[in-house]
Design an enzyme around this catalytic site. Structure first.
Site, PDB file in Angstrom:
ATOM      1  N   THR A 144       0.866  -1.185   0.000  1.00  0.00           N
ATOM      2  CA  THR A 144       0.000   0.000   0.000  1.00  0.00           C
ATOM      3  C   THR A 144       0.896   1.226   0.000  1.00  0.00           C
ATOM      4  O   THR A 144       1.944   1.199   0.643  1.00  0.00           O
ATOM      5  CB  THR A 144      -0.910   0.052   1.231  1.00  0.00           C
ATOM      6  OG1 THR A 144      -1.562   1.334   1.265  1.00  0.00           O
ATOM      7  CG2 THR A 144      -0.154  -0.088   2.543  1.00  0.00           C
TER       8      THR A 144
ATOM      9  N   ASP B  44       0.188   3.842   1.494  1.00  0.00           N
ATOM     10  CA  ASP B  44      -0.059   4.567   2.751  1.00  0.00           C
ATOM     11  C   ASP B  44       0.967   4.260   3.846  1.00  0.00           C
ATOM     12  O   ASP B  44       1.119   5.025   4.792  1.00  0.00           O
ATOM     13  CB  ASP B  44      -1.457   4.240   3.289  1.00  0.00           C
ATOM     14  CG  ASP B  44      -2.545   4.518   2.264  1.00  0.00           C
ATOM     15  OD1 ASP B  44      -2.316   5.364   1.392  1.00  0.00           O
ATOM     16  OD2 ASP B  44      -3.612   3.891   2.345  1.00  0.00           O
TER      17      ASP B  44
HETATM   18  P1  ATP Z   1      -5.183   0.589   0.510  1.00  0.00           P
HETATM   19  O1  ATP Z   1      -5.241   1.073   1.922  1.00  0.00           O
HETATM   20  O2  ATP Z   1      -3.820   0.632  -0.062  1.00  0.00           O
HETATM   21  O3  ATP Z   1      -6.228   1.188  -0.374  1.00  0.00           O
HETATM   22  P2  ATP Z   1      -6.467  -1.809   1.496  1.00  0.00           P
HETATM   23  O4  ATP Z   1      -6.172  -3.236   1.266  1.00  0.00           O
HETATM   24  O5  ATP Z   1      -6.354  -1.302   2.909  1.00  0.00           O
HETATM   25  O6  ATP Z   1      -5.533  -1.005   0.525  1.00  0.00           O
HETATM   26  P3  ATP Z   1      -9.374  -1.662   1.611  1.00  0.00           P
HETATM   27  O7  ATP Z   1     -10.355  -1.130   0.626  1.00  0.00           O
HETATM   28  O8  ATP Z   1      -9.408  -1.160   2.996  1.00  0.00           O
HETATM   29  O9  ATP Z   1      -7.929  -1.445   0.934  1.00  0.00           O
HETATM   30  O10 ATP Z   1      -9.545  -3.257   1.688  1.00  0.00           O
HETATM   31  C1  ATP Z   1      -9.571  -4.046   0.504  1.00  0.00           C
HETATM   32  C2  ATP Z   1     -10.594  -5.121   0.614  1.00  0.00           C
HETATM   33  O11 ATP Z   1     -10.266  -5.994   1.709  1.00  0.00           O
HETATM   34  C3  ATP Z   1     -12.013  -4.659   0.938  1.00  0.00           C
HETATM   35  O12 ATP Z   1     -12.704  -4.227  -0.193  1.00  0.00           O
HETATM   36  C4  ATP Z   1     -12.631  -5.921   1.516  1.00  0.00           C
HETATM   37  O13 ATP Z   1     -12.965  -6.809   0.480  1.00  0.00           O
HETATM   38  C5  ATP Z   1     -11.454  -6.522   2.279  1.00  0.00           C
HETATM   39  N1  ATP Z   1     -11.557  -6.171   3.709  1.00  0.00           N
HETATM   40  C6  ATP Z   1     -11.244  -4.979   4.299  1.00  0.00           C
HETATM   41  N2  ATP Z   1     -11.466  -5.021   5.627  1.00  0.00           N
HETATM   42  C7  ATP Z   1     -11.945  -6.264   5.899  1.00  0.00           C
HETATM   43  C8  ATP Z   1     -12.373  -6.932   7.087  1.00  0.00           C
HETATM   44  N3  ATP Z   1     -12.347  -6.323   8.272  1.00  0.00           N
HETATM   45  N4  ATP Z   1     -12.813  -8.217   6.973  1.00  0.00           N
HETATM   46  C9  ATP Z   1     -12.832  -8.833   5.775  1.00  0.00           C
HETATM   47  N5  ATP Z   1     -12.434  -8.258   4.626  1.00  0.00           N
HETATM   48  C10 ATP Z   1     -11.992  -6.998   4.668  1.00  0.00           C
END
Ligand code: ATP
Length: 323
Positions: free
Chosen positions: A125, A127
């Protein structure tokens, strides 16, 4: 282990392709069949799984984004969505999964692991907000893009003797903004972890002017309570009293699109290979990250339950160096 699959999820980050390549090629080297999943957890639920050979991942390392594409999948947050994903994995005979993504993605991986499925995460990421790694894939490239923008703005800010705000990404984490301020020699930085009141910022900018600085660059994190838009609004509202205006540049998604730096490509290659190494050793349920130069695995439930903190000494350093 005979068959593994790899996916990318959440916001795309430069270097994800190098991680995919590493997973595929080290998996093939183990004698396994490696599959790719399109569109992250969305594709996993829909069964969009296809075989990947070592040749299929040639020529992708230098590209930004992810050849597997990515998505946000709200349905994966529900147990029913994850059960559907597990059915697909069982039907296709996939023994283990490597998930490349940010903190949300790792939280999803932790849930899947809790349900008994072998998953290994790879921290990726821009971030840099994931617990269990000092650096995530994409951070270095995003930082360099922010830096290039700051350097350019500095030139015009000096010529015009103006104050410029530059807003960088990072969600709720100020890492990118703080590092960009440090490396770009900004006069001030506004990050969510250590909130700056607009009046304090005005004092800082005035003090910089009185010290003889021709310009002022303020790096603002998108997650700060006073983001660039709110700061510009505040400066405009109090224009007469303050005596100067600021101009804002919001970098936004431009930061995600850069050609991955050498650092990100090497990190991604090591983390991807590390994920396959864990599976080959019969381990799972961890996220691969970078700790003191070593590739380490942190239990996914620890990653999901912990919050990464920002070193306040870096903020102090940025302040001292701005004098
Ligand atoms: P970035 O922060 O770089 O955008 P990220 O992986 O944190 O990446 P998110 O959109 O927060 O991006 O999460 C990606 C996907 O992970 C979500 O769309 C969902 O499908 C899954 N996800 C996020 N949180 C959970 C959770 N608590 N339980 C299950 N699945 C989750």
């Amino acid at each position: 282990m005979k068959r593994i699959a790899v996916l990318t999820s959440g916001g795309d980050a430069p270097g994800m392709n190098a991680a995919i390549r590493a997973v595929v090629r080290t998996g093939v080297a183990q004698g396994w069949d490696v599959y790719g999943v399109r569109l992250g957890y969305v594709g996993l639920i829909a069964g969009e799984i296809f075989p990947l050979s070592a040749r299929d991942v040639g020529g992708i390392m230098q590209q930004a984004g992810t050849v597997l594409r990515s998505a946000r999948a709200p349905e994966f947050k529900q147990e029913s969505g994850r059960r559907q994903a597990l059915d697909v994995l069982e039907r296709t005979g996939v023994d283990a999964l490597v998930v490349i993504g940010g903190s949300g993605t790792q939280a999803g991986a932790a849930e899947l692991s809790r349900m008994g499925y072998p998953v290994v995460g790879v921290a990726s990421t821009i971030d840099n907000d994931i617990y269990g790694t000092e650096m995530s894939i994409g951070v270095d490239t995003a930082l360099n893009i922010a830096l290039e923008a700051i350097d350019r703005l500095k030139a015009t800010a000096s010529a015009l003797q103006r104050a410029f705000l530059i807003e960088v990404m990072g969600r709720d984490c100020g890492y990118l903004a703080l590092m960009a301020a440090l490396a770009g020699g900004a006069e001030a930085v506004v990050i969510p972890e250590f909130e700056t009141d607009p009046e304090a910022l005005i004092d800082d900018l005035r003090a910089a002017y009185e010290r003889g600085k021709a310009h002022s660059i303020v790096v603002v994190a998108e997650g700060a309570r006073f983001d660039a838009e709110r700061l510009v609004h505040y400066f405009q509202e109090h224009r007469d009293r303050i005596g100067f205006v600021v101009r804002a540049t919001i970098l936004g998604h431009v930061q995600r699109g850069g050609i991955p730096t050498a650092f990100d490509r090497v990190l991604a290659s090591r983390l991807g290979a590390g994920a396959v190494g864990e599976l080959a050793a019969g381990r799972a349920g961890v996220m691969m990250g970078l700790t003191r130069g070593e590739i380490t695995g942190t239990p996914l439930e620890v990653v999901a339950a912990s919050r990464k903190t920002l070193d306040p000494r870096l903020l102090e350093l940025a302040k001292v160096l701005a004098t």
